[in-house]
Enzyme design. Sequence first.
Site, PDB file in Angstrom:
ATOM      1  N   ALA A   1      54.530 180.291  -6.940  1.00 12.74           N
ATOM      2  CA  ALA A   1      54.640 179.424  -5.771  1.00 12.74           C
ATOM      3  C   ALA A   1      54.064 178.040  -6.042  1.00 12.74           C
ATOM      4  CB  ALA A   1      53.936 180.051  -4.569  1.00 12.74           C
TER       5      ALA A   1
ATOM      6  N   ASN B   1      48.850 186.173  -8.927  1.00 15.81           N
ATOM      7  CA  ASN B   1      48.182 185.025  -8.333  1.00 15.81           C
ATOM      8  C   ASN B   1      48.544 184.873  -6.856  1.00 15.81           C
ATOM      9  OD1 ASN B   1      46.552 182.406  -9.033  1.00 15.81           O
ATOM     10  ND2 ASN B   1      48.253 181.716  -7.759  1.00 15.81           N
ATOM     11  N   ASP B   2      49.802 184.633  -6.568  1.00 16.66           N
ATOM     12  CA  ASP B   2      50.209 184.346  -5.192  1.00 16.66           C
ATOM     13  C   ASP B   2      49.945 185.510  -4.248  1.00 16.66           C
ATOM     14  OD1 ASP B   2      51.133 181.886  -6.098  1.00 16.66           O
ATOM     15  OD2 ASP B   2      53.117 182.687  -6.539  1.00 16.66           O
ATOM     16  N   VAL B   3      50.101 186.750  -4.725  1.00 16.57           N
ATOM     17  CA  VAL B   3      49.982 187.904  -3.833  1.00 16.57           C
ATOM     18  C   VAL B   3      48.528 188.233  -3.500  1.00 16.57           C
ATOM     19  CG1 VAL B   3      52.155 188.900  -4.599  1.00 16.57           C
ATOM     20  CG2 VAL B   3      50.046 189.535  -5.769  1.00 16.57           C
TER      21      VAL B   3
END
Length: 472
Positions: A439, A398-400
Amino acid sequence: MTILSPTWTAILYLVAAVCFILALKGLSSPKTARRGNLIGAAGALVAVITVFLSTKLDNIPWILAAIAVGAAIAAPVARRVQMTQMPQLVALFNGVGGGAAALVALLELGHTVVPEGETTGLYELTTVNAWVRVAIVFTLFVGAVSFSGSLVTFAKLQELMTTRPVVFPGLPVVMGLSILAAVAASVFVVITGEGWLAVVLLVLGLVTGVLLVLPVGGADVPIVISLLNAFTGLAVAASGLVLGNVLLVVAGTLVGASGTILTRAMASAMGRSVSGILFGAFRGGSTAGSTDVSDRPVRSSSAEDVAVLLGYAQRVIIVPGYGLAVAQGQHTVAELQAALEARGTEVVFAIHPVAGRMPGHMNVLLAEANVPYESLKEMSEVNGEFKQADVALVVGANDVVNPAAKSTPGSPIYGMPILEVEDARQVVFLKRSMRPGFAGIENELLYEPQTTLLFGDAKDSLAKVLTAVKAL
């Protein structure tokens, strides 16, 4: 009486040191990581045997018993730990190393003290003793910081406590006072050699380690593990000076240097500074955003529809993330790659430097499933290829891949380089739910018209897609 002469001891220590260097070299690539690990283990075995054969040791039964107990605990834990829990294991092992160095330094302090009856003053402080005590107080404090800080990172990653930054009013003041007190205690320990002051310094180090890591949260926790690993290396190197052991100096310096380089590389991959990671929460920054789940509509699909997208694509880029590791779906995704390539589809894996919970997490996970190393492409290499990709399949990440890193100033991940999956013609997310990533922030890419979501456990979803692809 010792068995090895000083010459042979030095030669064997050199052999062990070379093994450690070769191990670090091997660990720099997935192709050679297994061999590098074995070389490092062989070097450690040579070092331990050399110590036994070259040193006049007391209490050998106790030493052997301690080794046996440690091996009995560590070996089963290391064999049974899941890949998703590897960062926690690294944090624990790292903390134990720092704590051991601190305890050795505390015990060695007594060897620098001349009994009162043999000197004109309370203690005789020679130039040699002074430098040894400087190394001792450094090892005490840094080792204690690494020990307690590593325990906190373990608790965060294991979700025994919140992964979000923990701050309270006056935290910077308390941390500053603890560091000043530690400096004062260090000076007095060097001058006087008082054991009780050394214990105070040890306690101050433990407190500082906790205060240092509490304000760190979200995706920054693995970076702090790397930093604490560097601390442990420096503490071990300093303990080598205390004990007069060259190999400990070499090994500790290697760990300290490699940990520092890795910390800087990870911070750069996140687009942040190390100081910002450690002290960002003091300024109101955070690596963890809201955990609220949006009720906006998204386009979801079935495994069969996703299989059609993949089966008739010419080029597919798979983006693995922590969700893939949690589901233990690496073998299934490897089978999916093979099935698609059998249909003439080009398939590669896009690896973000901080995907998962530690550097190389995804590389190791996919190597375990025998995914060809040539299929693993780093972010700098693969980002330009998303525009030519028919489908970007995001599995548990998700965050990357979150465009907020580029478009939303003030976002916890703003400035972090990401995998540019939004450039692909179609984007498919395999997600368990709409909850945000580590995050804690929402991913706007989930709501874009080219994005399709397949909900469910990553391994189960991949298995259904694989079955559907084979049926095409």
